[in-house]
Design an enzyme around this catalytic site. Structure first.
Site: not given
Length: 657
Positions: A357, A359, A374, A408, A327-328
């Site tokens: 991931e 973003d 983020h 994302e 995640h992230n």
């Protein structure tokens, strides 16, 4: 107890690694470049280098996280070093000689050891073979006896000018209690003064083991030993040892046909291997010392060594496996502030992660390079192309099975999305899966391909525009940035699941799905909704439309807003995936656990930490694995019970890598 006959052998060290090679070791901070001879000890415990002064530096193989050569190795920034290596000259061949070894206790605190060979293409072999030693299953899962052996090897490598082992090295190696070290040396009739030295010939493995037995007595093992041997006898017979293994060590719940109890001939082989007394071996007897070394051996490792090898069927549909997920991935610290780093993509992939991931946000003029960060926080940015380059280099270094890139995507510029797609196509090349496999079309009822079918492939998870032709806000295809309509709806469009859309005539189920997606993509959310997304879902609910270039890269991992288990069952599309915060997933588990399990039998789900975990802490993933959730994403920069659970809880399940 592990297997009586270990199926794994220690890694083999190639002869040229032990013989050594001349390199120049350089350091950017000091601008110093020093000639060294680089070697690996014959047992593969240490990478070490010797300076012209005969001084040696050691790097434990288990601390090495990566090796890089050529264009992926570190380049000197110091002008002094650039001049030393003639890097500013056109005919410079520095890249063909460069080697970098990356070490560290975790994925964030890293040290880069930089070398330059005197000959071209030497670094490639060293990088590949050192990494092979590092990633060998026995390296990270060695029995206790290996760690004790490593001490002996290092003691015998650090000799004084007279070729002897300085006694002071014993005190440095065992610093807890100097008097006990002195007493153990005396018990073995060895010199014990801090200025003394010991001939290596006087310190063979047998003497070293006696030294350890004196230094570290094990009364608890002696107690076990005495409860299983004949009374008043200082040994355990073969029959006694067989009873101990089958009754004390073996799990009584095991199926005796699949996991048969130890046989006398197997037990005798253990006595032959571990008993230091030749007479005892001939008599089929095990002494207390032999018992200690047996319990330190690979037969008693926590994890059975056969489980460290590929032992699962990798030909089942992809959703039948647990997928190590991050995640992230770009973050090195907390979720609110701190550094982002492309290096994290390398580190998580090297550790075994198969889903990372990204973003993505719109880059600023003049370059307008897409960035990864983020959103709505004070974390730093990294360039999208740097992350893609890192992934391209590291994706299949430690596993041949597919890598999933979970986008994302907040880049609301068609031009920049096109640039992102081009980076993926160019840097990933043939490894990027752009079209569905012929045997697994994107149709309802068709299962996903297997990890074996997708071996060596990179899959993109990004919002997918299912429709072609010009679109307007009233059409399923989306709209231009800023809300301006690009055109009228096509009179008739067929989706990939076979549904025909004609003008405004759509089924109720399709309208429901589109409404959910439009709600998620809408840029007109009120302040309360945005706050909720940022606190629970993070910014995942604020993704933008997928334009044609990025949309065309998506096939088997198509994200969609979750509506209900009934709706998903009705659609029956294995290639559609929904993501849930830990809170939403927990709620679904409490209300409809069996439906969640059935959902995961058909298609994949992804669970990720709630947005309020600003310290990058992790939830306990076990409950979601119990429901069959395949992609249970964790913050890899934070080691703890959550991330460690992956290696413990999934060791005997269908997993990849």
């Amino acid at each position: 107890m592990s297997l009586l006959n270990p199926v794994l052998l220690p890694p083999e060290v190639k002869a040229y690694l032990s013989q050594g090679e001349r390199f120049i070791k350089w350091d950017d901070e000091t601008s110093i470049a020093s000639p060294v001879i680089l070697r690996v000890d014959p047992k593969g415990y240490y990478l070490y280098w010797t300076y012209q002064s005969k001084e040696m530096e050691f790097l434990d193989i288990t601390s090495i996280r990566d090796t890089r050569f050529g264009k992926f190795a570190k380049m000197p920034k110091s002008q002094k070093l650039r001049e030393v290596f003639n890097m500013d000259f056109p005919d410079n061949h520095f890249l063909m000689k460069a080697l970098t070894v990356v070490s560290g206790p975790d994925m964030v605190d890293l040290t880069f050891h930089n070398f330059v060979s005197y000959k071209e293409n030497v670094g490639k072999g060293w990088a590949e073979d050192i990494l092979a030693l590092t990633k060998h299953p026995m390296t990270a899962n060695a029995p206790r006896s290996t760690f004790l052996d490593k001490i002996l090897v290092k003691l015998k490598m650090q000799l004084n000018p007279e070729g002897k082992i300085p006694v002071k090295n014993f005190f440095q190696m065992f610093p807890a209690d100097r008097k006990r070290v002195e007493a153990a040396l005396s018990a073995c009739h060895l010199a014990k003064g801090k200025n003394d030295a010991i001939n290596p010939e006087d310190f063979p493995e047998s003497v070293y083991k006696s030294f350890l037995m004196s230094l570290c007595p094990r009364p608890e093992i002696d107690e076990i030993f005495t409860s299983y041997h004949a009374k008043a006898k200082p040994y355990m017979t073969k029959e006694h040892l067989t009873k101990f293994i089958n009754q004390k060590q073996r799990d009584s719940r095991l199926n005796s046909l699949l996991f048969p109890p130890a046989r006398p001939e197997q037990v005798q082989a253990l006595i032959d291997k571990y008993e230091p007394s030749g007479i005892n071996v001939q008599r089929g007897q095990l002494s207390p010392e032999g018992m200690v070394w047996f319990l330190c051996g690979p037969e008693n490792s926590v994890l059975a060594h056969n489980a460290l090898l590929l032992h699962h069927d990798m030909t089942q549909p992809l959703n039948h496996y647990f997928i190590n997920s991050s995640h992230n991935t770009y973050l090195t610290a907390g979720q609110f502030s701190g550094l982002s780093s492309a290096e994290m993509y390398r580190q998580v992939l090297l550790s075994g992660c198969r889903c990372v991931e990204l973003d993505c946000w719109k880059g600023k003029p003049p370059d307008e390079e897409p960035i990864i960060t983020h959103g709505f926080t004070m974390t730093t940015d990294i360039l999208f192309k740097e992350a893609i380059e890192a992934i391209a280099e590291s994706a299949f270094k430690t596993s041949p099975y597919p890598v999933i890139l979970s986008f994302e995507n907040h880049v609301d510029s068609p031009r920049q999305q096109a640039k992102m797609a081009e980076y993926c196509r160019t840097m990933f090349g043939d490894t990027l899966l752009t079209d569905p496999l012929e045997k697994f079309p994107l149709k309802p009822g068709v299962p996903l391909p297997s990890p074996e079918d997708l071996r060596g492939k990179i899959l993109i998870k990004n919002k997918k525009n299912q429709f072609s032709g010009p679109t307007s806000p009233g059409c399923p295809g989306g709209q231009k940035p800023g809300g301006e309509a690009e055109g009228d709806c096509p009179p008739s469009v067929s989706t990939e699941d076979g549904t025909v859309w004609t003008g405004e005539h759509r089924t109720e189920a399709e309208e429901a799905e589109e409404d959910e997606e439009e709600e998620e993509e809408s840029g007109t959310l009120d302040e309360e909704e945005i706050k909720k997304m940022q606190s629970d879902e993070g910014t995942a609910g604020l993704e933008v439309t997928a334009y044609e270039e990025m949309s065309s890269l998506v096939n088997y991992i198509q994200p969609t807003k979750f509506i209900s288990f009934e709706f998903s069952a009705q659609k029956n599309r294995s290639y559609v995936i929904s993501s849930f915060t830990e809170l939403k997933a927990n709620e679904l588990l409490s209300k409809a656990s069996m439906q969640f399990v059935d959902y995961n039998k058909r298609q994949m789900s992804r669970v990720y930490p709630k947005g309020t975990r600003m310290d990058s802490s992790n939830y306990m993933p076990q409950m979601f694995w119990n429901a069959g959730c395949q992609m249970v994403a964790l913050n890899f920069q934070t080691m703890g019970s959550g991330t460690m659970s992956w290696y413990v809880s999934t060791s005997g399940r269908g997993t990849f890598p």
